[in-house]
Design an enzyme around this catalytic site. Sequence first.
Site, PDB file in Angstrom:
ATOM      1  N   LYS A  10       1.141  -1.290   0.098  1.00  0.00           N
ATOM      2  CA  LYS A  10       0.061   0.071   0.010  1.00  0.00           C
ATOM      3  C   LYS A  10       0.849   1.214   0.084  1.00  0.00           C
ATOM      4  O   LYS A  10       2.152   1.235   0.302  1.00  0.00           O
ATOM      5  CB  LYS A  10      -0.909  -0.027   1.169  1.00  0.00           C
ATOM      6  CG  LYS A  10      -2.065  -1.105   1.225  1.00  0.00           C
ATOM      7  CD  LYS A  10      -2.853  -1.135   2.308  1.00  0.00           C
ATOM      8  CE  LYS A  10      -3.933  -2.271   2.196  1.00  0.00           C
ATOM      9  NZ  LYS A  10      -4.905  -2.065   3.319  1.00  0.00           N
ATOM     10  N   TYR A  50     -12.460  -1.643  -4.025  1.00  0.00           N
ATOM     11  CA  TYR A  50     -12.820  -2.221  -2.550  1.00  0.00           C
ATOM     12  C   TYR A  50     -14.608  -2.236  -2.475  1.00  0.00           C
ATOM     13  O   TYR A  50     -15.182  -1.875  -1.438  1.00  0.00           O
ATOM     14  CB  TYR A  50     -12.455  -1.111  -1.657  1.00  0.00           C
ATOM     15  CG  TYR A  50     -10.907  -1.261  -1.214  1.00  0.00           C
ATOM     16  CD1 TYR A  50     -10.815  -2.678  -0.533  1.00  0.00           C
ATOM     17  CD2 TYR A  50      -9.975  -0.504  -1.022  1.00  0.00           C
ATOM     18  CE1 TYR A  50      -9.295  -2.896  -0.064  1.00  0.00           C
ATOM     19  CE2 TYR A  50      -8.794  -0.822  -0.593  1.00  0.00           C
ATOM     20  CZ  TYR A  50      -8.495  -1.911  -0.149  1.00  0.00           C
ATOM     21  OH  TYR A  50      -7.170  -2.103   0.203  1.00  0.00           O
ATOM     22  N   PHE A  58     -15.806   3.437   6.886  1.00  0.00           N
ATOM     23  CA  PHE A  58     -14.375   3.797   6.473  1.00  0.00           C
ATOM     24  C   PHE A  58     -14.108   3.703   4.887  1.00  0.00           C
ATOM     25  O   PHE A  58     -13.136   4.103   4.711  1.00  0.00           O
ATOM     26  CB  PHE A  58     -13.350   3.038   7.218  1.00  0.00           C
ATOM     27  CG  PHE A  58     -13.379   1.598   7.051  1.00  0.00           C
ATOM     28  CD1 PHE A  58     -12.926   0.948   6.085  1.00  0.00           C
ATOM     29  CD2 PHE A  58     -14.052   1.028   8.287  1.00  0.00           C
ATOM     30  CE1 PHE A  58     -13.131  -0.524   6.033  1.00  0.00           C
ATOM     31  CE2 PHE A  58     -14.185  -0.558   8.094  1.00  0.00           C
ATOM     32  CZ  PHE A  58     -13.620  -1.092   7.050  1.00  0.00           C
ATOM     33  N   ARG A  86      -2.049 -14.343   4.163  1.00  0.00           N
ATOM     34  CA  ARG A  86      -2.849 -13.801   5.391  1.00  0.00           C
ATOM     35  C   ARG A  86      -1.904 -13.981   6.736  1.00  0.00           C
ATOM     36  O   ARG A  86      -2.173 -13.025   7.632  1.00  0.00           O
ATOM     37  CB  ARG A  86      -4.100 -14.355   5.630  1.00  0.00           C
ATOM     38  CG  ARG A  86      -5.159 -14.509   4.085  1.00  0.00           C
ATOM     39  CD  ARG A  86      -5.658 -12.801   3.873  1.00  0.00           C
ATOM     40  NE  ARG A  86      -6.622 -12.467   5.183  1.00  0.00           N
ATOM     41  CZ  ARG A  86      -7.287 -11.367   5.037  1.00  0.00           C
ATOM     42  NH1 ARG A  86      -6.952 -10.491   4.055  1.00  0.00           N
ATOM     43  NH2 ARG A  86      -7.823 -10.966   6.247  1.00  0.00           N
ATOM     44  N   THR A  92      -5.684  -7.441  10.731  1.00  0.00           N
ATOM     45  CA  THR A  92      -6.021  -5.989  10.043  1.00  0.00           C
ATOM     46  C   THR A  92      -5.541  -4.895  10.751  1.00  0.00           C
ATOM     47  O   THR A  92      -4.772  -3.845  10.470  1.00  0.00           O
ATOM     48  CB  THR A  92      -7.394  -5.883   9.976  1.00  0.00           C
ATOM     49  OG1 THR A  92      -7.968  -7.075   9.242  1.00  0.00           O
ATOM     50  CG2 THR A  92      -7.840  -4.768   9.167  1.00  0.00           C
ATOM     51  N   ARG A 103       2.330  -6.738   9.264  1.00  0.00           N
ATOM     52  CA  ARG A 103       1.650  -5.692   9.974  1.00  0.00           C
ATOM     53  C   ARG A 103       2.081  -4.994  11.356  1.00  0.00           C
ATOM     54  O   ARG A 103       2.153  -3.844  11.663  1.00  0.00           O
ATOM     55  CB  ARG A 103       0.010  -5.793   9.814  1.00  0.00           C
ATOM     56  CG  ARG A 103      -0.429  -5.823   8.434  1.00  0.00           C
ATOM     57  CD  ARG A 103      -1.857  -6.224   8.039  1.00  0.00           C
ATOM     58  NE  ARG A 103      -2.531  -5.747   7.221  1.00  0.00           N
ATOM     59  CZ  ARG A 103      -3.622  -6.290   6.844  1.00  0.00           C
ATOM     60  NH1 ARG A 103      -4.222  -7.281   7.321  1.00  0.00           N
ATOM     61  NH2 ARG A 103      -4.143  -6.060   5.507  1.00  0.00           N
ATOM     62  N   ASN A 113      -2.153  -0.065   6.630  1.00  0.00           N
ATOM     63  CA  ASN A 113      -1.556  -1.394   7.331  1.00  0.00           C
ATOM     64  C   ASN A 113      -0.690  -2.139   6.310  1.00  0.00           C
ATOM     65  O   ASN A 113      -0.675  -3.061   6.377  1.00  0.00           O
ATOM     66  CB  ASN A 113      -2.718  -2.048   8.059  1.00  0.00           C
ATOM     67  CG  ASN A 113      -3.753  -2.582   6.909  1.00  0.00           C
ATOM     68  OD1 ASN A 113      -3.525  -2.340   5.529  1.00  0.00           O
ATOM     69  ND2 ASN A 113      -4.902  -3.167   7.405  1.00  0.00           N
ATOM     70  N   HIS A 116      -2.261  -5.517   1.294  1.00  0.00           N
ATOM     71  CA  HIS A 116      -3.545  -5.872   1.184  1.00  0.00           C
ATOM     72  C   HIS A 116      -3.075  -7.725   0.608  1.00  0.00           C
ATOM     73  O   HIS A 116      -2.150  -7.772  -0.160  1.00  0.00           O
ATOM     74  CB  HIS A 116      -4.199  -5.430   0.070  1.00  0.00           C
ATOM     75  CG  HIS A 116      -5.614  -6.260  -0.651  1.00  0.00           C
ATOM     76  ND1 HIS A 116      -6.535  -6.058  -0.063  1.00  0.00           N
ATOM     77  CD2 HIS A 116      -5.364  -7.222  -1.485  1.00  0.00           C
ATOM     78  CE1 HIS A 116      -7.440  -6.801  -0.626  1.00  0.00           C
ATOM     79  NE2 HIS A 116      -6.773  -7.588  -1.408  1.00  0.00           N
ATOM     80  N   GLU A 127      -9.262 -10.803  -7.967  1.00  0.00           N
ATOM     81  CA  GLU A 127      -8.426  -9.456  -7.796  1.00  0.00           C
ATOM     82  C   GLU A 127      -7.232  -9.636  -8.803  1.00  0.00           C
ATOM     83  O   GLU A 127      -6.696  -8.566  -9.186  1.00  0.00           O
ATOM     84  CB  GLU A 127      -7.964  -9.536  -6.361  1.00  0.00           C
ATOM     85  CG  GLU A 127      -9.131  -9.150  -5.254  1.00  0.00           C
ATOM     86  CD  GLU A 127      -8.792  -9.198  -3.831  1.00  0.00           C
ATOM     87  OE1 GLU A 127      -9.816  -8.983  -3.253  1.00  0.00           O
ATOM     88  OE2 GLU A 127      -7.616  -9.427  -3.494  1.00  0.00           O
TER      89      GLU A 127
HETATM   90  P1  GDP Z   1      -7.954  -7.133   5.593  1.00  0.00           P
HETATM   91  O1  GDP Z   1      -8.528  -8.503   4.791  1.00  0.00           O
HETATM   92  O2  GDP Z   1      -7.206  -7.472   6.749  1.00  0.00           O
HETATM   93  O3  GDP Z   1      -7.242  -6.198   4.703  1.00  0.00           O
HETATM   94  O4  GDP Z   1      -9.222  -6.321   6.227  1.00  0.00           O
HETATM   95  P2  GDP Z   1     -10.836  -5.934   5.749  1.00  0.00           P
HETATM   96  O5  GDP Z   1     -10.930  -6.853   4.397  1.00  0.00           O
HETATM   97  O6  GDP Z   1     -11.465  -6.082   6.923  1.00  0.00           O
HETATM   98  O7  GDP Z   1     -10.615  -4.445   5.257  1.00  0.00           O
HETATM   99  C1  GDP Z   1     -10.025  -3.953   4.264  1.00  0.00           C
HETATM  100  C2  GDP Z   1      -9.022  -2.712   4.623  1.00  0.00           C
HETATM  101  O8  GDP Z   1      -9.884  -1.402   5.111  1.00  0.00           O
HETATM  102  C3  GDP Z   1      -8.250  -2.940   5.608  1.00  0.00           C
HETATM  103  O9  GDP Z   1      -6.771  -3.609   5.088  1.00  0.00           O
HETATM  104  C4  GDP Z   1      -7.572  -1.498   6.400  1.00  0.00           C
HETATM  105  O10 GDP Z   1      -6.723  -0.850   5.377  1.00  0.00           O
HETATM  106  C5  GDP Z   1      -9.182  -0.974   6.053  1.00  0.00           C
HETATM  107  N1  GDP Z   1      -9.875  -1.223   7.357  1.00  0.00           N
HETATM  108  C6  GDP Z   1     -10.382  -2.294   7.982  1.00  0.00           C
HETATM  109  N2  GDP Z   1     -11.131  -1.970   9.175  1.00  0.00           N
HETATM  110  C7  GDP Z   1     -10.874  -0.639   9.279  1.00  0.00           C
HETATM  111  C8  GDP Z   1     -11.604   0.315  10.185  1.00  0.00           C
HETATM  112  O11 GDP Z   1     -11.966   0.051  11.333  1.00  0.00           O
HETATM  113  N3  GDP Z   1     -11.410   1.685  10.049  1.00  0.00           N
HETATM  114  C9  GDP Z   1     -10.416   2.230   8.870  1.00  0.00           C
HETATM  115  N4  GDP Z   1     -10.234   3.476   8.782  1.00  0.00           N
HETATM  116  N5  GDP Z   1     -10.057   1.387   7.956  1.00  0.00           N
HETATM  117  C10 GDP Z   1     -10.275  -0.073   8.302  1.00  0.00           C
END
Ligand code: GDP
Length: 139
Positions: A10, A50, A58, A86, A92, A103, A113, A116, A127
């Site tokens: 990222k 996304y 968010f 993962r 996350t 992370r 973070n 992805h 993807e």
């Molecule tokens: P991942 O699969 O671990 O990347 O997590 P998710 O699919 O749940 O979320 C996608 C992306 O959204 C994450 O990698 C973060 O960049 C962002 N994200 C997830 N949860 C939050 C949150 O609670 N707040 C904010 N600002 N961003 C979030």
Amino acid sequence: MREMTLSILKPDAVRRNITGAINSYFEKAGLSIVAQKRIKLPYEQAEAFYAVHKERPFFQSLCKSISSGPVVVQVLSGDGVIALNRKIMGATDPANADHGTIRKDFALSIEENSVHGSDSPENAAKEIQFFFSEIEIIP
Ligand code: GDP
């Protein structure tokens, strides 16, 4: 089973010049980087990528963040690579990530973070197709 997954380094990682450091986590775990390129995602493309998160509070902030600067998109290959990646990435929220994960070691926040990674075979296929054509992937 040999699989492929989509990985994104990222903008927060590219900005801090730590893409090589992150790649070494994949390589040390025995994964192969079989495609890789540096791009900048326009905001509309980020919204499309996304789309599954569009109802989350968010969403706009996430799309703005991922399109805020260059990213490195890559295809990783290996046995069970989707789940393994993962694990290497960590949770996350870096506050909950295990020691030794990308992370834990590099993420700035739950949003910025650093990486992805696809979360299922279905999403990995979608993807990878979003960013790469078949001739760009060299197993
Ligand atoms: P991942 O699969 O671990 O990347 O997590 P998710 O699919 O749940 O979320 C996608 C992306 O959204 C994450 O990698 C973060 O960049 C962002 N994200 C997830 N949860 C939050 C949150 O609670 N707040 C904010 N600002 N961003 C979030």
